[in-house]
Design a protein around this motif. Structure first.
Motif, PDB file in Angstrom:
ATOM      1  N   HIS A 213       0.843  -1.191   0.000  1.00 52.79           N
ATOM      2  CA  HIS A 213       0.000   0.000   0.000  1.00 52.79           C
ATOM      3  C   HIS A 213       0.880   1.243   0.000  1.00 52.79           C
ATOM      4  CE1 HIS A 213      -3.002   2.978   1.153  1.00 52.79           C
ATOM      5  NE2 HIS A 213      -3.907   2.096   0.764  1.00 52.79           N
ATOM      6  N   PRO A 214       0.502   2.268  -0.782  1.00 50.63           N
ATOM      7  CA  PRO A 214       1.362   3.447  -0.868  1.00 50.63           C
ATOM      8  C   PRO A 214       1.418   4.291   0.401  1.00 50.63           C
ATOM      9  CG  PRO A 214      -0.681   3.779  -2.094  1.00 50.63           C
ATOM     10  CD  PRO A 214      -0.651   2.332  -1.698  1.00 50.63           C
ATOM     11  N   ASN A 215       0.422   4.184   1.276  1.00 53.08           N
ATOM     12  CA  ASN A 215       0.359   5.084   2.437  1.00 53.08           C
ATOM     13  C   ASN A 215       0.304   4.375   3.787  1.00 53.08           C
ATOM     14  OD1 ASN A 215       0.183   7.191   0.554  1.00 53.08           O
ATOM     15  ND2 ASN A 215      -2.050   7.127   0.544  1.00 53.08           N
ATOM     16  N   TRP A 216      -0.364   3.229   3.849  1.00 52.93           N
ATOM     17  CA  TRP A 216      -0.645   2.586   5.125  1.00 52.93           C
ATOM     18  C   TRP A 216       0.164   1.296   5.282  1.00 52.93           C
ATOM     19  CZ3 TRP A 216      -3.704   5.012   8.647  1.00 52.93           C
ATOM     20  CH2 TRP A 216      -4.562   6.014   8.180  1.00 52.93           C
ATOM     21  N   SER A 217       0.473   0.968   6.539  1.00 49.42           N
ATOM     22  CA  SER A 217       1.084  -0.324   6.870  1.00 49.42           C
ATOM     23  C   SER A 217       0.003  -1.222   7.432  1.00 49.42           C
ATOM     24  CB  SER A 217       2.218  -0.129   7.889  1.00 49.42           C
ATOM     25  OG  SER A 217       2.735  -1.373   8.304  1.00 49.42           O
ATOM     26  N   MET A 218      -0.370  -2.281   6.697  1.00 46.38           N
ATOM     27  CA  MET A 218      -1.500  -3.123   7.078  1.00 46.38           C
ATOM     28  C   MET A 218      -1.165  -4.587   6.838  1.00 46.38           C
ATOM     29  SD  MET A 218      -4.634  -0.885   5.395  1.00 46.38           S
ATOM     30  CE  MET A 218      -4.050  -1.136   3.705  1.00 46.38           C
ATOM     31  N   GLY A 219      -2.053  -5.469   7.306  1.00 42.18           N
ATOM     32  CA  GLY A 219      -1.898  -6.889   7.061  1.00 42.18           C
ATOM     33  C   GLY A 219      -2.143  -7.231   5.600  1.00 42.18           C
ATOM     34  N   ARG A 220      -1.797  -8.470   5.221  1.00 43.42           N
ATOM     35  CA  ARG A 220      -1.865  -8.874   3.817  1.00 43.42           C
ATOM     36  C   ARG A 220      -3.287  -8.878   3.266  1.00 43.42           C
ATOM     37  NH1 ARG A 220       2.142 -11.706   1.351  1.00 43.42           N
ATOM     38  NH2 ARG A 220       0.840 -13.451   0.709  1.00 43.42           N
ATOM     39  N   LYS A 221      -4.222  -9.427   4.018  1.00 45.25           N
ATOM     40  CA  LYS A 221      -5.589  -9.527   3.506  1.00 45.25           C
ATOM     41  C   LYS A 221      -6.198  -8.139   3.287  1.00 45.25           C
ATOM     42  CE  LYS A 221     -10.227 -10.374   3.637  1.00 45.25           C
ATOM     43  NZ  LYS A 221     -11.331  -9.415   3.830  1.00 45.25           N
ATOM     44  N   ILE A 222      -6.089  -7.268   4.280  1.00 44.90           N
ATOM     45  CA  ILE A 222      -6.691  -5.945   4.144  1.00 44.90           C
ATOM     46  C   ILE A 222      -5.960  -5.116   3.098  1.00 44.90           C
ATOM     47  CG2 ILE A 222      -5.372  -4.822   5.986  1.00 44.90           C
ATOM     48  CD1 ILE A 222      -7.947  -3.354   6.748  1.00 44.90           C
ATOM     49  N   SER A 223      -4.660  -5.379   2.893  1.00 46.43           N
ATOM     50  CA  SER A 223      -3.925  -4.671   1.849  1.00 46.43           C
ATOM     51  C   SER A 223      -4.450  -5.052   0.465  1.00 46.43           C
ATOM     52  CB  SER A 223      -2.433  -4.977   1.952  1.00 46.43           C
ATOM     53  OG  SER A 223      -1.889  -4.441   3.140  1.00 46.43           O
ATOM     54  N   VAL A 224      -4.740  -6.328   0.253  1.00 46.49           N
ATOM     55  CA  VAL A 224      -5.327  -6.758  -1.024  1.00 46.49           C
ATOM     56  C   VAL A 224      -6.718  -6.152  -1.186  1.00 46.49           C
ATOM     57  CG1 VAL A 224      -6.108  -8.730  -2.397  1.00 46.49           C
ATOM     58  CG2 VAL A 224      -3.979  -8.883  -1.090  1.00 46.49           C
ATOM     59  N   ASP A 225      -7.506  -6.151  -0.118  1.00 48.17           N
ATOM     60  CA  ASP A 225      -8.834  -5.532  -0.177  1.00 48.17           C
ATOM     61  C   ASP A 225      -8.747  -4.055  -0.525  1.00 48.17           C
ATOM     62  OD1 ASP A 225     -10.188  -7.854   0.394  1.00 48.17           O
ATOM     63  OD2 ASP A 225     -10.523  -7.393   2.508  1.00 48.17           O
ATOM     64  N   SER A 226      -7.720  -3.383  -0.016  1.00 43.89           N
ATOM     65  CA  SER A 226      -7.535  -1.975  -0.349  1.00 43.89           C
ATOM     66  C   SER A 226      -7.179  -1.822  -1.820  1.00 43.89           C
ATOM     67  CB  SER A 226      -6.443  -1.366   0.531  1.00 43.89           C
ATOM     68  OG  SER A 226      -6.249  -0.004   0.231  1.00 43.89           O
ATOM     69  N   ALA A 227      -6.331  -2.721  -2.324  1.00 45.19           N
ATOM     70  CA  ALA A 227      -5.925  -2.658  -3.729  1.00 45.19           C
ATOM     71  C   ALA A 227      -7.104  -2.869  -4.673  1.00 45.19           C
ATOM     72  CB  ALA A 227      -4.842  -3.695  -3.999  1.00 45.19           C
ATOM     73  N   SER A 228      -8.060  -3.722  -4.284  1.00 44.36           N
ATOM     74  CA  SER A 228      -9.240  -3.987  -5.116  1.00 44.36           C
ATOM     75  C   SER A 228     -10.384  -3.023  -4.824  1.00 44.36           C
ATOM     76  CB  SER A 228      -9.734  -5.424  -4.884  1.00 44.36           C
ATOM     77  OG  SER A 228     -10.322  -5.536  -3.592  1.00 44.36           O
ATOM     78  N   MET A 229     -10.250  -2.248  -3.764  1.00 45.55           N
ATOM     79  CA  MET A 229     -11.272  -1.359  -3.207  1.00 45.55           C
ATOM     80  C   MET A 229     -12.468  -2.119  -2.633  1.00 45.55           C
ATOM     81  SD  MET A 229     -11.275   2.365  -5.100  1.00 45.55           S
ATOM     82  CE  MET A 229     -12.411   3.054  -3.908  1.00 45.55           C
ATOM     83  N   MET A 230     -12.334  -3.440  -2.457  1.00 41.98           N
ATOM     84  CA  MET A 230     -13.347  -4.154  -1.687  1.00 41.98           C
ATOM     85  C   MET A 230     -13.356  -3.631  -0.254  1.00 41.98           C
ATOM     86  SD  MET A 230     -15.785  -6.362  -1.538  1.00 41.98           S
ATOM     87  CE  MET A 230     -15.719  -7.675  -2.770  1.00 41.98           C
ATOM     88  N   ASN A 231     -12.187  -3.259   0.230  1.00 42.57           N
ATOM     89  CA  ASN A 231     -12.098  -2.694   1.564  1.00 42.57           C
ATOM     90  C   ASN A 231     -13.018  -1.479   1.698  1.00 42.57           C
ATOM     91  OD1 ASN A 231     -10.808  -2.427   4.216  1.00 42.57           O
ATOM     92  ND2 ASN A 231      -9.872  -0.590   3.378  1.00 42.57           N
ATOM     93  N   LYS A 232     -13.007  -0.619   0.705  1.00 44.29           N
ATOM     94  CA  LYS A 232     -13.869   0.564   0.752  1.00 44.29           C
ATOM     95  C   LYS A 232     -15.329   0.166   0.633  1.00 44.29           C
ATOM     96  CE  LYS A 232     -11.965   3.334   1.393  1.00 44.29           C
ATOM     97  NZ  LYS A 232     -11.503   3.889   2.676  1.00 44.29           N
ATOM     98  N   GLY A 233     -15.607  -0.845  -0.192  1.00 42.46           N
ATOM     99  CA  GLY A 233     -16.977  -1.321  -0.291  1.00 42.46           C
ATOM    100  C   GLY A 233     -17.496  -1.845   1.032  1.00 42.46           C
ATOM    101  N   LEU A 234     -16.657  -2.597   1.739  1.00 40.23           N
ATOM    102  CA  LEU A 234     -17.064  -3.092   3.056  1.00 40.23           C
ATOM    103  C   LEU A 234     -17.255  -1.933   4.028  1.00 40.23           C
ATOM    104  CD1 LEU A 234     -14.737  -6.227   3.430  1.00 40.23           C
ATOM    105  CD2 LEU A 234     -17.075  -6.119   2.538  1.00 40.23           C
ATOM    106  N   GLU A 235     -16.442  -0.891   3.885  1.00 37.98           N
ATOM    107  CA  GLU A 235     -16.591   0.279   4.756  1.00 37.98           C
ATOM    108  C   GLU A 235     -17.898   1.013   4.483  1.00 37.98           C
ATOM    109  OE1 GLU A 235     -13.114   2.691   4.381  1.00 37.98           O
ATOM    110  OE2 GLU A 235     -11.801   1.178   5.269  1.00 37.98           O
TER     111      GLU A 235
END
Length: 404
Positions: A213-235
């Motif tokens: 991730h360009p800005n945040w230090s996160m775990g592997r699963k949530i980093s992939v979710d951020s890359a796909s923007m599924m993380n934002k969808g879940l938010e």
């Protein structure tokens, strides 16, 4: 400050949120005391944490890990007791002596202990997305019934919490957002590492690229979710339940710098934003000390070095997972639970090299279409939907299907 230390259980203490939580705890030993730490596979880190914070309990998933960890702790002279299993997670979340529970277990496994904490009336610092995505209405009903305090820890939701009217953030179901003078919530998203990458190269994306991730230090699963923007969808789904917001009262704004963590637009046209350096210790410390504020050791925000703040609309062709989340929310029933389960299977397959990056959205959409119309009346129904979605996702993978 409280006369005596607040007692915490940290669910998922070995993950990135858990580690950051313990960093804040270590800065304020007079304020906080650890009752229990829990982890899954990182036994060395859990051992080190137990030695540093001397909790009454440490909880792991299985008996073999428990025996191994207990032997090490005993040899080190520790008085910490090692427990194992799902029931033990619920026990340490609901223990009478616990004031605050950091709910940071990743995935659906975190739902039951988080529910146990809510039922017991704890201050719940919610960093586990799946609790609200799977069982948002049921969870919020438990919070209301028990009088638990719910403070979101995701940087975006924490930002929204901070800039909402206090009456609404503390009692969101007393009235709707519009009755509180709020027009809409603006969830910011960095856009992840592939915001400007050529779409025709997405099939070649590797797990190593997706977790950077360009800005945040996160775990592997949530980093992939951020890359796909599924993380934002879940938010988006979480925001619907956290703040009693209707889907049309939630918008997503891509903000690459991750300085504005989210915004709230009011009826008079005012837009209030929460800003800060991208460090999870800020929302963690806010939740731990609320309504006070404490220094979490975060680097101060220097707007002169930031220089500029950019905003753009999300590209749903580039990020179909965000579209799927809005569709699941609109569908109702157990659709959001189905989407979450399918995504978990898809991300695991991607990280294992068994699925392409575009395949994450393809698998999730196929399962959402196949496992539809399921009820969400109780926890058992939601867990059945979760299981059906995982089975359908594994079958999709077994057929060797891929994104076009």
């Amino acid at each position: 400050m409280s006369a005596s230390p607040r007692t915490l259980t940290v669910l998922g203490s070995t993950g990135s949120i858990g580690v950051s939580t313990l960093d804040v705890v270590a800065r304020y030993p007079e304020r906080y005391r650890i009752h229990a730490l829990t982890g899954a596979t990182q036994l060395d880190r859990l051992f080190e944490q137990a030695q540093a914070f001397r909790p009454r309990f440490v909880v792991v998933l299985d008996e073999a890990s428990a025996e191994q960890l207990a032997t090490r702790l005993k040899a080190a002279g520790s008085q910490t007791e090692v427990l194992c299993g799902e029931a033990a997670l619920e026990q340490v979340a609901a223990a009478p002596e616990v004031c605050t529970v950091m709910a940071a277990i990743v995935g659906a496994a975190g739902m039951k202990p988080t529910l146990a904490a809510a039922r017991a009336g704890k201050r719940v610092l919610l960093a586990n997305k799946e609790t609200l995505v799977l069982a948002g209405r049921l969870f919020m009903d438990e919070v209301k019934a028990s009088g638990a305090e719910l403070l979101p820890i995701d940087s975006e939701h924490n930002a929204i919490f901070q800039v909402l009217p206090r009456a609404h953030r503390e009692h969101p179901y007393a009235q709707g957002l519009r009755e509180s003078g709020v027009k809409r919530i603006l969830l910011t998203a960095s856009g992840g590492p592939f915001r400007t990458r050529a779409l025709d190269t997405f099939a070649a994306i590797t797990p190593a690229e997706a977790v950077k991730h360009p800005n945040w230090s996160m775990g592997r699963k949530i980093s992939v979710d951020s890359a796909s923007m599924m993380n934002k969808g879940l938010e988006v789904i979480e925001a619907r339940w956290l703040f009693n917001a209707q889907p049309d009262e939630i918008s997503v704004v891509v903000h690459p710098q991750s300085i504005v963590h989210s915004m709230v637009e009011y009826a008079d046209g005012s837009v209030l934003a929460q800003m800060g350096s991208p460090d999870m210790r800020t929302p963690i410390a806010y939740g731990m000390a609320y309504p006070e504020r404490i220094d979490p050791g975060v680097k101060p925000l220097d707007l002169f070095s930031v220089g500029r703040l950019d905003f753009e609309a999300p590209d749903l062709a580039r990020f179909p997972c965000l579209r799927l989340a809005f569709e699941a929310l609109a569908a109702g029933g157990a659709a959001t639970a189905v989407l979450n389960a399918a995504n978990e299977v898809a991300v695991a397959a991607f990280l294992d090299g068994r699925l392409s990056f575009p395949g994450i959205a393809a698998l999730s959409e196929a399962v959402l279409e196949q496992v539809s119309g399921l009820p969400a009346g109780d926890l058992e129904s939601l867990l059945q939907a979760d299981g059906a979605a995982r089975e359908a996702a594994r079958a999709w993978l077994a057929r060797g299907e891929r994104a076009c």
